[in-house]
Structures are given as structure tokens and as C-alpha cells.
Design an enzyme around this catalytic site. Structure first.
Site, PDB file in Angstrom:
ATOM      1  N   ASP A   1      10.754 116.379  -2.699  1.00 50.07           N
ATOM      2  CA  ASP A   1       9.945 115.458  -3.495  1.00 50.07           C
ATOM      3  C   ASP A   1       9.116 114.515  -2.630  1.00 50.07           C
ATOM      4  OD1 ASP A   1      11.338 116.637  -5.557  1.00 50.07           O
ATOM      5  OD2 ASP A   1      12.047 114.757  -6.435  1.00 50.07           O
ATOM      6  N   ASP A   2       8.080 113.966  -3.263  1.00 48.13           N
ATOM      7  CA  ASP A   2       7.312 112.805  -2.784  1.00 48.13           C
ATOM      8  C   ASP A   2       6.321 113.115  -1.665  1.00 48.13           C
ATOM      9  OD1 ASP A   2       8.941 111.564  -4.592  1.00 48.13           O
ATOM     10  OD2 ASP A   2       9.976 110.282  -3.161  1.00 48.13           O
TER      11      ASP A   2
ATOM     12  N   HIS B   1       4.703 115.765  -9.735  1.00 45.33           N
ATOM     13  CA  HIS B   1       5.624 114.624  -9.618  1.00 45.33           C
ATOM     14  C   HIS B   1       4.867 113.320  -9.912  1.00 45.33           C
ATOM     15  CE1 HIS B   1       9.471 112.970  -8.527  1.00 45.33           C
ATOM     16  NE2 HIS B   1       9.086 112.419  -7.397  1.00 45.33           N
TER      17      HIS B   1
ATOM     18  N   HIS C   1       3.891 107.991  -8.874  1.00 45.33           N
ATOM     19  CA  HIS C   1       5.343 107.780  -8.870  1.00 45.33           C
ATOM     20  C   HIS C   1       5.824 106.578  -9.690  1.00 45.33           C
ATOM     21  CE1 HIS C   1       9.424 108.141  -7.023  1.00 45.33           C
ATOM     22  NE2 HIS C   1       9.041 109.394  -6.856  1.00 45.33           N
TER      23      HIS C   1
ATOM     24  N   HIS D   1      13.797 115.273   0.126  1.00 41.39           N
ATOM     25  CA  HIS D   1      12.488 114.632   0.187  1.00 41.39           C
ATOM     26  C   HIS D   1      11.778 114.977   1.489  1.00 41.39           C
ATOM     27  CE1 HIS D   1      14.727 112.279  -2.776  1.00 41.39           C
ATOM     28  NE2 HIS D   1      13.560 111.936  -3.282  1.00 41.39           N
TER      29      HIS D   1
END
Ligand SMILES: [Zn+2]
Length: 229
Positions: free
Chosen positions: A49-50, A100, A104, A192
């Protein structure tokens, strides 16, 4: 999954005691039975993620390639916009992209129109790379029925996880390795590649992936996120 494994192990132990096989043979029986009954064909689903997360992403791509692993990258739209080359590198390596959001937020704090904007803007950016993006992961895992409605309206499926390495907190390489080594086929593992220094994540993958391969496992894109065949 773990429950299946326990049942299989217990069953094998009972069979083993009836047949009075040696421990070595009992171990072999467990291994074969797990694989024969595994609807996931040994596949563990790694997710990141991210990102894109600069050199972290490069290093994760390297360790995945070295272990013949495919994964799903849930990118933040504005990070992807700043780093088109790495978005392309992830795609070119055969991994899948997931949505995603754009920047955020906790989706449950937004209006429906804001939710649609967060998902839509990121979707447009990722698709501009030629990616087929089929899944959405809400930041912080926070969702409600309105978030789900926005997800579905965008043509996406919500993809959560069931194994959390907590790598974002940098708990130490061993802690991340332990979670990874506990994964069994069908598990979706949260990691991540963005959001800061991910050297612990990279080091843990370098240790754990070969050991999981040794157990007969492999690494693929989640069914919800997989491009249409
Ligand atoms: Zn996130």
C-alpha cells in the site's frame, strides 16, 4: 488457511497414529494432504500500500522478481501522479494495481461526492497507464455502506487483508518475517512500499519469501484484483 491446516494436521496425526508411521512419514503425509486440499494452489497474496514509494518500490520489485512473485500494489493517486515511471515499472513487472484513493483520507468521514472524487480521480490516473484496475482498498481499512456503494459504483471490488505485518510501524525485521512465515495459501498479506523508510519490509521479504517457496507456496495477484483473462 490456518483452520484448514489445523484440521489437516489433526487428521494426519490421527491417521499417523493408526498406521504407526514414523514422524518423518507423518510429516510427508501432512504436506501432501495440505496441497491436495488447497483450493488456492499454494498461492499467498502479497499486497503493498501507499506507493509508489521511491527506492523502496524499486527494492520490493527486485525481491519479488528474484522470487518469481506477483503482487498487488494499492497506490495513492497523487503519489502515482508524481512518479509515473515507477507506476509503469510495477505494471511492466506483471503486478496488478489497486485503487487506494487520491490522497489517503478516512473515507468514512467524507460525503458521497467526495468519496466518488477520491476513487474516480485515482482510477483515471492509474488507467492512464493502461492498467486494468479492479479493486479498491480503503485507507486505514475504514469503510461503511456508503463507501461500499461508491466502490461498487466505480466498478471496483473492496479488497481487505487478513494478515497484517504492521510494517508501517517498523517493528523490526524479525517481527515482519514472523507474520510472513505464518501466511498460508489464500491469505492476503498487508505491507507497504510507500509512507517512509521500508528497508525492514524489504529485508523481511528477502528472508521470508525463499522459506515460503521452500514450503511449496507461491505468490500471486488477488482474485478480486486480477485483470480479466
Ligand atoms: Zn494506506
Amino acid at each position: 488457511m490456518k483452520h484448514l491446516r489445523l484440521i489437516v494436521t489433526a487428521a494426519a496425526a490421527i491417521i499417523g497414529s493408526l498406521l504407526v508411521v514414523t514422524p518423518a512419514n507423518a510429516q510427508e503425509t501432512v504436506q501432501e494432504t495440505v496441497q491436495a486440499d488447497d483450493p488456492w494452489n499454494g498461492t499467498i497474496f502479497l499486497t503493498f500500500d501507499d506507493g509508489p514509494g521511491g527506492a523502496n518500490t524499486d527494492q520490493i520489485l527486485e525481491v519479488l522478481a528474484a522470487n518469481n512473485a506477483k503482487a498487488t500494489f494499492f497506490m495513492i493517486g497523487q503519489n502515482a501522479q508524481r512518479d509515473p515511471a515507477r507506476v509503469q515499472a510495477v505494471l511492466d513487472a506483471g503486478h496488478a494495481l489497486g485503487n487506494h484513493t487520491w490522497d489517503h483520507p478516512d473515507m468514512t468521514t467524507l460525503t458521497r461526492a467526495q468519496m466518488d472524487s477520491q476513487i474516480g480521480r485515482s482510477q483515471t490516473l492509474l488507467e492512464s497507464h493502461g492498467a486494468e484496475v479492479n479493486c479498491f482498498r480503503p485507507p486505514y481499512g475504514a469503510y461503511n455502506s456508503t463507501v461500499d456503494a461508491a466502490t461498487t459504483a466505480a466498478g471496483l471490488k473492496r479488497q481487505m487483508w487478513n494478515e497484517d505485518t504492521r510494517d508501517w510501524a517498523r517493528p523490526g525485521v524479525d517481527a515482519i518475517v514472523n507474520v510472513l512465515l505464518g501466511a498460508t495459501p489464500g491469505d492476503v498479506v498487508l505491507m507497504h512500499d510507500g509512507g517512509g523508510d521500508r528497508s525492514q519490509t524489504v529485508a523481511a521479504l528477502e528472508i521470508a519469501l525463499p522459506q515460503l517457496i521452500e514450503k511449496g507456496y507461491n505468490f500471486g495477484i488477488t482474485p478480486k484484483c486480477s485483470p480479466t483473462p
